[in-house]
Design a protein around this motif. Sequence first.
Motif, PDB file in Angstrom:
ATOM      1  N   PHE A 100      14.097  -0.594  -8.278  1.00  0.00           N
ATOM      2  CA  PHE A 100      13.538  -0.052  -7.035  1.00  0.00           C
ATOM      3  C   PHE A 100      14.127  -0.749  -5.818  1.00  0.00           C
ATOM      4  N   ALA A 101      14.932  -0.008  -5.055  1.00  0.00           N
ATOM      5  CA  ALA A 101      15.547  -0.578  -3.850  1.00  0.00           C
ATOM      6  C   ALA A 101      14.693  -0.242  -2.632  1.00  0.00           C
ATOM      7  N   ASP A 102      14.894  -1.011  -1.576  1.00  0.00           N
ATOM      8  CA  ASP A 102      14.096  -0.804  -0.363  1.00  0.00           C
ATOM      9  C   ASP A 102      14.657   0.388   0.436  1.00  0.00           C
ATOM     10  N   VAL A 103      13.865   0.839   1.413  1.00  0.00           N
ATOM     11  CA  VAL A 103      14.300   1.943   2.272  1.00  0.00           C
ATOM     12  C   VAL A 103      14.588   1.419   3.679  1.00  0.00           C
ATOM     13  N   GLY A 326       3.366  -1.022 -13.859  1.00  0.00           N
ATOM     14  CA  GLY A 326       2.632  -2.269 -13.710  1.00  0.00           C
ATOM     15  C   GLY A 326       3.230  -3.486 -14.389  1.00  0.00           C
ATOM     16  N   ASN A 327       3.645  -3.345 -15.654  1.00  0.00           N
ATOM     17  CA  ASN A 327       4.105  -4.563 -16.323  1.00  0.00           C
ATOM     18  C   ASN A 327       5.624  -4.665 -16.414  1.00  0.00           C
ATOM     19  N   MET A 328       6.293  -3.986 -15.482  1.00  0.00           N
ATOM     20  CA  MET A 328       7.761  -4.055 -15.479  1.00  0.00           C
ATOM     21  C   MET A 328       8.258  -5.183 -14.604  1.00  0.00           C
ATOM     22  N   GLU A 329       9.165  -5.948 -15.148  1.00  0.00           N
ATOM     23  CA  GLU A 329       9.830  -7.035 -14.415  1.00  0.00           C
ATOM     24  C   GLU A 329      10.429  -6.520 -13.094  1.00  0.00           C
ATOM     25  N   GLN A 330      11.063  -5.343 -13.167  1.00  0.00           N
ATOM     26  CA  GLN A 330      11.720  -4.763 -11.985  1.00  0.00           C
ATOM     27  C   GLN A 330      10.712  -4.479 -10.864  1.00  0.00           C
ATOM     28  N   ALA A 331       9.512  -4.034 -11.252  1.00  0.00           N
ATOM     29  CA  ALA A 331       8.489  -3.710 -10.257  1.00  0.00           C
ATOM     30  C   ALA A 331       7.999  -4.988  -9.587  1.00  0.00           C
ATOM     31  N   LYS A 335       8.285  -5.711  -5.540  1.00  0.00           N
ATOM     32  CA  LYS A 335       7.099  -6.001  -4.717  1.00  0.00           C
ATOM     33  C   LYS A 335       7.361  -7.139  -3.747  1.00  0.00           C
ATOM     34  N   LEU A 336       8.086  -8.131  -4.191  1.00  0.00           N
ATOM     35  CA  LEU A 336       8.362  -9.288  -3.341  1.00  0.00           C
ATOM     36  C   LEU A 336       9.447  -8.981  -2.319  1.00  0.00           C
ATOM     37  N   ARG A 337      10.323  -8.036  -2.668  1.00  0.00           N
ATOM     38  CA  ARG A 337      11.540  -7.845  -1.884  1.00  0.00           C
ATOM     39  C   ARG A 337      11.473  -6.685  -0.899  1.00  0.00           C
ATOM     40  N   TYR A 342       6.829  -1.265   1.716  1.00  0.00           N
ATOM     41  CA  TYR A 342       5.395  -1.560   1.766  1.00  0.00           C
ATOM     42  C   TYR A 342       4.825  -1.336   3.164  1.00  0.00           C
ATOM     43  N   LYS A 343       5.667  -1.542   4.176  1.00  0.00           N
ATOM     44  CA  LYS A 343       5.193  -1.330   5.544  1.00  0.00           C
ATOM     45  C   LYS A 343       5.040   0.163   5.860  1.00  0.00           C
ATOM     46  N   VAL A 344       6.087   0.941   5.637  1.00  0.00           N
ATOM     47  CA  VAL A 344       5.986   2.363   5.997  1.00  0.00           C
ATOM     48  C   VAL A 344       4.929   3.071   5.157  1.00  0.00           C
ATOM     49  N   SER A 345       4.795   2.633   3.930  1.00  0.00           N
ATOM     50  CA  SER A 345       3.782   3.256   3.075  1.00  0.00           C
ATOM     51  C   SER A 345       2.374   3.005   3.615  1.00  0.00           C
ATOM     52  N   SER A 346       2.160   1.850   4.213  1.00  0.00           N
ATOM     53  CA  SER A 346       0.820   1.504   4.708  1.00  0.00           C
ATOM     54  C   SER A 346       0.430   2.281   5.958  1.00  0.00           C
ATOM     55  N   TYR A 347       1.433   2.698   6.734  1.00  0.00           N
ATOM     56  CA  TYR A 347       1.109   3.276   8.045  1.00  0.00           C
ATOM     57  C   TYR A 347       1.573   4.729   8.225  1.00  0.00           C
ATOM     58  N   GLY A 348       2.100   5.332   7.165  1.00  0.00           N
ATOM     59  CA  GLY A 348       2.609   6.700   7.271  1.00  0.00           C
ATOM     60  C   GLY A 348       1.605   7.727   6.771  1.00  0.00           C
TER      61      GLY A 348
END
Length: 380
Positions: A100-103, A326-331, A335-337, A342-348
């Motif tokens: 999962f890459a960032d946007v 949930g239990n994927m290393e990649q996820a 989450k940290l990166r 995480y920002k746009v998802s919270s306010y869109g």
Amino acid sequence: MMEHIPIAGPWITQKEIEYVTDAVTNAWYLNANSYNERFENAFAKYIGTRYAISLPSCTSAIHLSLLSLGIGPGDEVIVPDITWIASAAPITYVGAIPVFADVDEKTWCLSKQSFLASINKKTKAVIPVDLYGNVPNMDEICEIARKHGIVVIEDAAEAIGSQYKGRKAGSFGDAGVFSFHGSKTLTTGEGGMLVTDNSEVYKRCLFLRDHGREPGDKMFFNKEVAFKYKMSSMQAALGLAQTERIEELVALKRQIYSWYRKNLASIEDISLNYESPDTLNTYWMVTLMLNSELGIDKNQFIQMMSMNNIDCRPFFNPLSSLPAYGNMEQAHRAKLRNKISYKVSSYGINLPSGLNMNEEKVKYVCKVLKDVLMKIQPRY
Ligand SMILES: *Cc1c(COP(=O)(O)O)cnc(C)c1O
């Protein structure tokens, strides 16, 4: 109070009804495939690709893209963290690993930097997503992919008619995929399309979607265990009628956006979908981004809109935040990166964008929206 205003929905005319009626009446026996062929040809011509294959969904189109491009167990496939899960689920179907890459904060599409940083020896494919009708910087993405020997599957499910540097969304990768779900700009109820210029990919998909039979091969002679992914004639007839009307469908989407723009222009601290000078955005979902400093809870906002009979939707959740991964290393790493995701998802928040919207309804939604903002944020 105004009638209920749904989040999304189609624009069906007499033309669609006539084509579907003709299909259900006549598209049998020797004509069984006629509407599928016409739909595929018209669609390929519109997008500007050599081939188009009608399928039961966009999910199946991504599945076949991955298979026909040779993606399998142990391979890594990069996908933006913010998208509908259908972009990523087929990666798991073929035994590969989603990364999962960032946007990008402006476009809400795959970030070039995050894409680059996610590449390693196992990376075999990338699935850039044309989120809410926008298109990422495809020149940069395709260039990076080419340099690293990574195949590109463009998820244009939400972006029919959108353009990047004058070329249609969906035409950039080794394969492009579309959805015709009832919420999408062009609909067949349920359905999808895979487009490509690559004759090997095309042939392999025709084979894989029909239980491992070569088209026109000996009867009932399956060479591999494969899939049954075909679209019905009735759906294809609906899709053909919609394709013949695509310019007006897309024009209305852009019109709806400009009505929102006009009516929300006076409100500070919010923004709407971005359109770069290189792109033509078709605004599948007109989307409101709240200024994070306002401290407004988007779920409360959506609930207050719904008390006024107006249907809004939250921006997609980061895939890495979902129990499904949930239990994927990649996820865990994502989450940290992936700060922007995480920002746009919270306010869109997606605003009603169905093709039954008119200027009066948009005005009403905007008026209620301002009242709601005022109630939950006294600054207004
Ligand atoms: C709708 C959608 C899909 C899935 O489409 P289906 O036809 O429901 O399989 C895939 N990707 C994105 C980005 C979508 O919005």
